[in-house]
Motif scaffolding. Structure first.
Motif, short mmCIF file in Angstrom:
data_model
loop_
_atom_site.label_atom_id
_atom_site.label_comp_id
_atom_site.label_asym_id
_atom_site.label_seq_id
_atom_site.Cartn_x
_atom_site.Cartn_y
_atom_site.Cartn_z
N VAL A 22 47.44 39.26 33.76
CA VAL A 22 47.77 40.39 32.90
C VAL A 22 49.27 40.60 32.95
N GLU A 24 52.25 42.98 31.71
CA GLU A 24 52.44 44.34 31.21
C GLU A 24 53.84 44.48 30.63
N ARG A 28 52.57 47.52 25.79
CA ARG A 28 51.34 46.74 25.66
C ARG A 28 51.05 45.97 26.93
N LYS A 29 49.80 45.61 27.07
CA LYS A 29 49.38 44.69 28.12
C LYS A 29 48.71 43.51 27.44
#
Length: 98
Positions: A22, A24, A28-29
């Motif tokens: 993920v 970041e 947004r991610k």
């Protein structure tokens, strides 16, 4: 199971598990899914290097003056108007002392 960058997964991790990275950003991610642990770790390292390089370039840009100082040995710096006029005509600004 979640683990952060820099920590290794448990040795009994199954080969058919998905690796999710993920990333970041400011607003947004983004999740990137990989089938292989080595590929996900390589991607993560590349992302970290890209982020570090972007931070270095941004820091360098903030240290660079808009109008780099010219060799003005024994002369005064040009006034803002002289710098502006020189930028409009494309000629270097004259020294203020002349």
């Amino acid at each position: 199971r979640w683990y952060t960058a820099g920590t290794s997964p448990p040795p009994n991790a199954h080969m058919n598990t998905e690796q999710i990275v993920v990333v970041e950003f400011m607003r947004r991610k983004l999740a990137f899914v990989f089938k292989e642990l080595q590929v996900s770790q390589r991607f993560l390292i590349c992302m970290e290097l890209l982020i570090r390089r972007a931070q270095q370039k941004q820091a360098l840009r903030s240290l660079t003056p808009t109008f780099p100082p010219q060799q003005t040995q024994g002369r005064q710096c040009p006034t803002p108007r002289q710098v502006h006029d020189a930028a409009m005509t494309g000629r270097p600004p004259p020294s203020a002392g002349k």
